[in-house]
Motif scaffolding. Structure first.
Motif, PDB file in Angstrom:
ATOM      1  N   LEU A   1      10.692  -5.710  -0.210  1.00 31.54           N
ATOM      2  CA  LEU A   1       9.377  -5.080  -0.084  1.00 31.54           C
ATOM      3  C   LEU A   1       9.384  -3.677  -0.677  1.00 31.54           C
TER       4      LEU A   1
ATOM      5  N   THR B   1       6.978  -2.730  -3.779  1.00 35.05           N
ATOM      6  CA  THR B   1       6.055  -1.593  -3.625  1.00 35.05           C
ATOM      7  C   THR B   1       6.224  -0.598  -4.761  1.00 35.05           C
TER       8      THR B   1
ATOM      9  N   CYS C   1       3.287   0.253  -7.535  1.00 36.46           N
ATOM     10  CA  CYS C   1       2.758   1.624  -7.596  1.00 36.46           C
ATOM     11  C   CYS C   1       2.906   2.249  -8.976  1.00 36.46           C
TER      12      CYS C   1
ATOM     13  N   SER D   1       4.355   5.924  -3.853  1.00 34.77           N
ATOM     14  CA  SER D   1       5.572   5.136  -3.636  1.00 34.77           C
ATOM     15  C   SER D   1       6.615   5.927  -2.860  1.00 34.77           C
TER      16      SER D   1
ATOM     17  N   TYR E   1       6.020   5.226   1.224  1.00 36.00           N
ATOM     18  CA  TYR E   1       5.987   3.914   1.863  1.00 36.00           C
ATOM     19  C   TYR E   1       7.325   3.478   2.438  1.00 36.00           C
ATOM     20  N   ASN E   2       8.426   3.877   1.811  1.00 36.27           N
ATOM     21  CA  ASN E   2       9.731   3.378   2.251  1.00 36.27           C
ATOM     22  C   ASN E   2      10.035   3.663   3.716  1.00 36.27           C
TER      23      ASN E   2
ATOM     24  N   ILE F   1       8.201   1.232   5.800  1.00 36.65           N
ATOM     25  CA  ILE F   1       8.797  -0.108   5.725  1.00 36.65           C
ATOM     26  C   ILE F   1      10.035  -0.198   6.598  1.00 36.65           C
TER      27      ILE F   1
END
Length: 376
Positions: free
Chosen positions: A254, A258, A262, A299, A302-303, A306
């Motif tokens: 994921l 992502t 992005c 980007s 988001y990590n 996640i």
């Protein structure tokens, strides 16, 4: 952002890293500028807080110090720096069309974004390679701590070499009284040097590592989800260990998807601009650029989300990190998750579990130490 009728003798070009806004002055109502500023401020705050928390969770807790997690630290550091330096200053430059930050920072601003993006995606590639070796070839030698540090240092050095031409040709120019930070490439026939550099950079920091990770995670997925020996099913601790490995692989896939989604529109935007420069003179191009740049920079935030959603141990770490917030209540289990070191008998049992599952052809988990750091 792009060059449009630049008043200069140099062959000034933008490239996707070059921070040139040209003469298409950013003109919009104050409320619209305020909305963009709020969007970028939110992005930077979430990225900085999230990635700083990920770094703290791993470095402050011995149980989290595994090879894969050190690459996650490297990825989080690159994303944090990208949000602070590139997203912040490039937004200010794009919104005012004037470079306020001096010659030295112009060099840095044309150097660091390429470096940080290279470090980000090759940290993901290193994670994929580490998981591939741990799951597909579990009994082969793994990276040692010095080896991990050497790989991380190598990633940064190669990133520096790749980004150096952007820095070398950076310069400050004045266009109709406005200071610009541009990349003035040497004049050649048809701008071949610029085109070749951009194609090489995009291939090296986007397409090539994505292909490598696609292949690696495809093989990992087939290894984890296949059932080659009928009747051999994992139970109890074995099943939990298998599920933890699957969750971790899902999380990293994921992360990669992502990143790819992005950054793809941003790369396509500048590839198109390389062949058709007049798009930078379109009336709405500033809005397009700000939207694509925000998507690319997003980007970086988001990590951590996640990790928190898909990994139990990181989720415990976030609860501990934000325990001062009234709506966050860490439990004793959260503390144990990050501080408890498994006993020798537990580690031996995990090694036995790995060998049993491997002989059954059901799954090949990573070694016990990495399994302890990444179960979730």
């Amino acid at each position: 952002m792009g060059a449009c009728d630049m008043v200069t003798d140099a062959n000034v070009s933008s490239g996707f890293e070059s921070n040139t806004t040209g003469t298409t002055t950013f003109s919009m109502p104050g409320w619209q500028l305020a909305l963009w500023a709020a969007a970028y401020l939110t992005l930077v705050l979430v990225a900085v807080i999230g990635n700083a928390t990920v770094i703290w969770i791993i470095l402050a807790h011995r149980r989290m110090r595994a090879v894969t997690n050190y690459f996650i630290v490297n990825l989080a550091l690159a994303d944090l720096c990208m949000a602070v330096f590139n997203a912040t200053f490039n937004f200010v430059y794009a919104s005012h069309n004037i470079w306020y930050f001096g010659r030295a920072f112009c060099y840095f601003q044309n150097l660091f974004p390429v470096m940080a993006m290279f470090v980000s995606i090759y940290s993901m590639t290193a994670i994929a390679a580490d998981r591939y070796m741990a799951i597909v070839h579990p009994f082969r030698p793994r990276l040692s701590a010095p080896g991990t540090r050497a790989v991380i240092a190598g990633i940064w050095l190669v990133a520096l070499a790749l980004a150096f031409p952007q820095c070398f040709y950076s310069t400050i120019t004045t266009d109709q009284g406005a200071t610009k930070c541009v990349v003035a490439w040497p004049e050649d026939s048809g701008g071949k040097m610029l085109l070749l550099y951009h194609l090489a950079v995009i291939a090296l920091i986007y397409f090539l590592p994505l292909v490598v990770m696609f292949v690696a995670y495809s093989v990992i997925g087939l290894t984890l989800w296949r059932r080659t020996v009928p009747g051999h099913q994992a139970h109890g601790a074995n099943l939990r260990h298998l599920q933890a490995k699957k969750k971790f692989v899902k999380a990293m896939v994921l992360v990669v998807v992502t990143f790819a989604v992005c950054w793809l529109p941003y790369h396509l935007y500048f590839l198109l601009g390389t062949f058709q420069e007049d798009i930078y003179c379109l009336k709405f191009i500033q809005q397009v650029y700000l939207a694509l740049f925000w998507l690319a920079m997003s980007s970086t935030m988001y990590n951590p989300i996640i990790y928190c959603c898909l990994n139990h141990r990181f989720r415990s770490g976030f609860r501990l990190a934000f325990r001062c917030c009234p709506w966050v209540t860490p439990t004793e289990e959260d503390k144990i998750e990050l501080t408890h070191i498994p006993s020798l008998s537990t580690r031996v049992n995990r090694c036995h579990t790995k060998e049993t599952l491997f002989m059954a052809g059901d799954v090949v988990p990573s070694e016990a130490a990495n399994g302890q750091a990444q179960d979730g």
